[in-house]
Scaffold this motif. Structure first.
Motif, PDB file in Angstrom:
ATOM      1  N   ALA B  48     -10.709   1.909  -0.990  1.00  0.00           N
ATOM      2  CA  ALA B  48      -9.518   1.062  -0.891  1.00  0.00           C
ATOM      3  C   ALA B  48      -8.253   1.924  -0.855  1.00  0.00           C
ATOM      4  CB  ALA B  48      -9.473   0.073  -2.059  1.00  0.00           C
ATOM      5  N   CYS B  49      -8.189   2.940  -1.734  1.00  0.00           N
ATOM      6  CA  CYS B  49      -7.004   3.826  -1.759  1.00  0.00           C
ATOM      7  C   CYS B  49      -6.903   4.634  -0.468  1.00  0.00           C
ATOM      8  CB  CYS B  49      -7.066   4.758  -2.972  1.00  0.00           C
ATOM      9  SG  CYS B  49      -6.811   3.915  -4.537  1.00  0.00           S
ATOM     10  N   THR B  50      -8.051   5.102   0.048  1.00  0.00           N
ATOM     11  CA  THR B  50      -8.056   5.859   1.308  1.00  0.00           C
ATOM     12  C   THR B  50      -7.496   4.994   2.437  1.00  0.00           C
ATOM     13  OG1 THR B  50      -9.944   7.183   0.615  1.00  0.00           O
ATOM     14  CG2 THR B  50      -9.516   7.082   2.983  1.00  0.00           C
ATOM     15  N   ASN B  51      -7.925   3.736   2.495  1.00  0.00           N
ATOM     16  CA  ASN B  51      -7.423   2.829   3.540  1.00  0.00           C
ATOM     17  C   ASN B  51      -5.920   2.603   3.411  1.00  0.00           C
ATOM     18  OD1 ASN B  51      -9.812   2.524   4.891  1.00  0.00           O
ATOM     19  ND2 ASN B  51     -10.365   0.577   3.941  1.00  0.00           N
ATOM     20  N   ILE B  52      -5.451   2.481   2.179  1.00  0.00           N
ATOM     21  CA  ILE B  52      -4.002   2.292   1.967  1.00  0.00           C
ATOM     22  C   ILE B  52      -3.246   3.525   2.466  1.00  0.00           C
ATOM     23  CG2 ILE B  52      -2.208   2.171   0.183  1.00  0.00           C
ATOM     24  CD1 ILE B  52      -4.237   0.350  -1.394  1.00  0.00           C
ATOM     25  N   ILE B  53      -3.726   4.712   2.073  1.00  0.00           N
ATOM     26  CA  ILE B  53      -3.040   5.962   2.446  1.00  0.00           C
ATOM     27  C   ILE B  53      -3.055   6.146   3.976  1.00  0.00           C
ATOM     28  CG2 ILE B  53      -3.214   8.495   2.315  1.00  0.00           C
ATOM     29  CD1 ILE B  53      -4.376   7.997  -0.608  1.00  0.00           C
ATOM     30  N   GLU B  54      -4.230   5.936   4.576  1.00  0.00           N
ATOM     31  CA  GLU B  54      -4.372   6.254   6.000  1.00  0.00           C
ATOM     32  C   GLU B  54      -3.904   5.133   6.923  1.00  0.00           C
ATOM     33  OE1 GLU B  54      -8.413   7.600   6.494  1.00  0.00           O
ATOM     34  OE2 GLU B  54      -7.897   9.584   5.697  1.00  0.00           O
ATOM     35  N   HIS B  55      -4.057   3.880   6.489  1.00  0.00           N
ATOM     36  CA  HIS B  55      -3.727   2.757   7.381  1.00  0.00           C
ATOM     37  C   HIS B  55      -2.443   2.031   6.949  1.00  0.00           C
ATOM     38  CE1 HIS B  55      -7.405   3.596   9.431  1.00  0.00           C
ATOM     39  NE2 HIS B  55      -8.102   3.441   8.321  1.00  0.00           N
ATOM     40  N   ALA B  56      -2.410   1.535   5.692  1.00  0.00           N
ATOM     41  CA  ALA B  56      -1.222   0.783   5.265  1.00  0.00           C
ATOM     42  C   ALA B  56       0.026   1.668   5.355  1.00  0.00           C
ATOM     43  CB  ALA B  56      -1.411   0.267   3.840  1.00  0.00           C
ATOM     44  N   TYR B  57      -0.095   2.930   4.935  1.00  0.00           N
ATOM     45  CA  TYR B  57       1.042   3.858   4.985  1.00  0.00           C
ATOM     46  C   TYR B  57       0.970   4.815   6.183  1.00  0.00           C
ATOM     47  CZ  TYR B  57       2.394   2.411   0.238  1.00  0.00           C
ATOM     48  OH  TYR B  57       2.803   1.698  -0.852  1.00  0.00           O
ATOM     49  N   GLY B  58      -0.039   4.642   7.021  1.00  0.00           N
ATOM     50  CA  GLY B  58      -0.142   5.437   8.251  1.00  0.00           C
ATOM     51  C   GLY B  58      -0.145   6.952   8.033  1.00  0.00           C
ATOM     52  N   GLY B  59      -0.638   7.398   6.871  1.00  0.00           N
ATOM     53  CA  GLY B  59      -0.743   8.835   6.618  1.00  0.00           C
ATOM     54  C   GLY B  59       0.524   9.443   6.013  1.00  0.00           C
ATOM     55  N   SER B  60       1.568   8.638   5.861  1.00  0.00           N
ATOM     56  CA  SER B  60       2.794   9.160   5.246  1.00  0.00           C
ATOM     57  C   SER B  60       2.570   9.323   3.739  1.00  0.00           C
ATOM     58  CB  SER B  60       3.958   8.193   5.497  1.00  0.00           C
ATOM     59  OG  SER B  60       5.015   8.513   4.624  1.00  0.00           O
ATOM     60  N   THR B  61       2.931  10.485   3.213  1.00  0.00           N
ATOM     61  CA  THR B  61       2.640  10.778   1.802  1.00  0.00           C
ATOM     62  C   THR B  61       3.817  10.477   0.870  1.00  0.00           C
ATOM     63  OG1 THR B  61       3.330  13.066   2.146  1.00  0.00           O
ATOM     64  CG2 THR B  61       0.993  12.589   2.434  1.00  0.00           C
ATOM     65  N   LYS B  62       4.835   9.782   1.396  1.00  0.00           N
ATOM     66  CA  LYS B  62       6.055   9.569   0.609  1.00  0.00           C
ATOM     67  C   LYS B  62       6.039   8.283  -0.209  1.00  0.00           C
ATOM     68  CE  LYS B  62       8.885  12.092   3.880  1.00  0.00           C
ATOM     69  NZ  LYS B  62       9.595  11.965   5.134  1.00  0.00           N
ATOM     70  N   HIS B  63       4.925   7.594  -0.162  1.00  0.00           N
ATOM     71  CA  HIS B  63       4.876   6.295  -0.834  1.00  0.00           C
ATOM     72  C   HIS B  63       4.061   6.370  -2.121  1.00  0.00           C
ATOM     73  CE1 HIS B  63       6.617   4.642   2.831  1.00  0.00           C
ATOM     74  NE2 HIS B  63       5.772   5.434   3.482  1.00  0.00           N
ATOM     75  N   LYS B  64       3.797   5.198  -2.674  1.00  0.00           N
ATOM     76  CA  LYS B  64       3.137   5.145  -3.971  1.00  0.00           C
ATOM     77  C   LYS B  64       1.994   4.142  -3.912  1.00  0.00           C
ATOM     78  CE  LYS B  64       5.228   3.287  -7.473  1.00  0.00           C
ATOM     79  NZ  LYS B  64       5.576   2.760  -8.767  1.00  0.00           N
ATOM     80  N   VAL B  65       0.917   4.447  -4.623  1.00  0.00           N
ATOM     81  CA  VAL B  65      -0.184   3.498  -4.778  1.00  0.00           C
ATOM     82  C   VAL B  65      -0.323   3.234  -6.279  1.00  0.00           C
ATOM     83  CG1 VAL B  65      -2.625   3.037  -4.312  1.00  0.00           C
ATOM     84  CG2 VAL B  65      -1.331   4.526  -2.753  1.00  0.00           C
ATOM     85  N   ASP B  66      -0.304   1.972  -6.658  1.00  0.00           N
ATOM     86  CA  ASP B  66      -0.415   1.593  -8.071  1.00  0.00           C
ATOM     87  C   ASP B  66      -1.796   1.035  -8.361  1.00  0.00           C
ATOM     88  OD1 ASP B  66       2.254   2.020  -9.245  1.00  0.00           O
ATOM     89  OD2 ASP B  66       2.872   0.646  -7.639  1.00  0.00           O
ATOM     90  N   ILE B  67      -2.441   1.627  -9.339  1.00  0.00           N
ATOM     91  CA  ILE B  67      -3.805   1.223  -9.673  1.00  0.00           C
ATOM     92  C   ILE B  67      -3.835   0.748 -11.124  1.00  0.00           C
ATOM     93  CG2 ILE B  67      -6.194   2.086  -9.891  1.00  0.00           C
ATOM     94  CD1 ILE B  67      -4.667   4.372  -7.878  1.00  0.00           C
ATOM     95  N   ALA B  68      -4.520  -0.365 -11.360  1.00  0.00           N
ATOM     96  CA  ALA B  68      -4.683  -0.846 -12.738  1.00  0.00           C
ATOM     97  C   ALA B  68      -6.135  -1.230 -12.944  1.00  0.00           C
ATOM     98  CB  ALA B  68      -3.785  -2.047 -12.986  1.00  0.00           C
TER      99      ALA B  68
END
Lengths: 120, 140
Positions: B48-68
């Motif tokens: 799920a995190c990989t999909n967010i990084i690669e697709h939702a954010y299109g590979g841009s590393t400037k964003h944040k993923v919040d996990i709980a």
């Protein structure tokens, strides 16, 4: 520091890539480079040994999917050996045993090459 | 026993995936999930995190993923939030692994793995925030 590495060994006409660590979307490009290197060197008989591979995600499986057909077309194969049960479970989850030759040991995978056993 | 919640925020880069897996391992162990359920949860959360990084954010590393990770007596749920492109689950088609392999194509397996491993998968969007909830129920 990367939590993944690939060691190369050769036995006869077979190149063994021994994987160590965790294969995910971050480390998969290292496996991709290793297999690409084998291809460039004309080493088409590959065994990927997973004895020291502790983890795989779909990014790692994707590397095998991308290369297998090409190696078979070149007259070789990528066989997978010695997977830990928890890693084998991920291959099994997606039906990979139907597509790839997966051996319990490196020796059995080498044997498959010497007998010319292919999967399909 | 009431629910407990532990959170982790990572930059949107794949180098942090191993930290996410360690985080899930630590708390799923504390929650006394069996080993196979812990491994399933680690893999599903990684995907799920990989999909967010690669697709939702299109590979841009400037964003944040919040996990709980939320633990209660009946289940362990992992909630992952991002503010990228939402995942269109309506147009998702399960991949044909054999056909993809024959074409030398990789990828598209993450969602398939998540659905196979989890007892429940939910997608929510509110404003610009997307959320995926991955649930593993306890078996007694």
């Amino acid at each position: 520091m990367s939590n993944f590495s690939v060691a190369f060994r050769t036995t006869g006409s077979v190149t063994i890539l021994a994987l160590n660590g965790e294969l995910d979307a971050h480390t998969a490009p290292e496996l991709e480079s290793a297999i690409q290197h084998c291809k460039n060197e004309g080493a088409y008989n590959i065994i990927v040994s997973g004895a020291q591979l502790d983890y795989i995600s779909s990014a790692g499986l994707g590397v095998f999917m991308a290369f297998i057909e090409e190696f078979r077309t070149l007259g070789g194969d990528i066989k997978i050996a010695a997977l830990q049960p928890k890693v084998f479970n991920v291959f099994d989850l997606l039906g990979f045993p139907l597509i790839f030759s997966i051996a319990e040991t490196e020796e059995a995978a080498v044997e498959m090459f010497s007998k010319g056993t292919t999967h399909n | 026993m009431t629910a407990t919640i532990h959170t982790l925020a990572i930059p949107s880069a794949t180098r942090y995936l191993k930290d996410v897996r360690r985080f899930i391992l630590r708390h799923a162990r504390k929650a006394q999930l069996p080993d196979d359920a812990i491994e399933a949860l680690q893999l599903a959360v990684d995907e799920a995190c990989t999909n967010i990084i690669e697709h939702a954010y299109g590979g841009s590393t400037k964003h944040k993923v919040d996990i709980a990770i939320i633990v209660d007596p009946t289940r362990v749920m992992v909630r992952i939030r991002d503010r990228g492109q939402p995942f269109d689950q309506q147009s998702y088609i399960a991949p044909n692994v054999v056909a993809l392999t024959r074409q030398g194509q990789a990828g598209g397996l993450g969602v398939h793995i998540i659905r196979k491993l989890m007892d429940q998968v939910e997608y929510l969007s509110e404003g610009r925030t997307n959320e995926i909830r991955l649930t593993k129920y306890r078996t007694h």
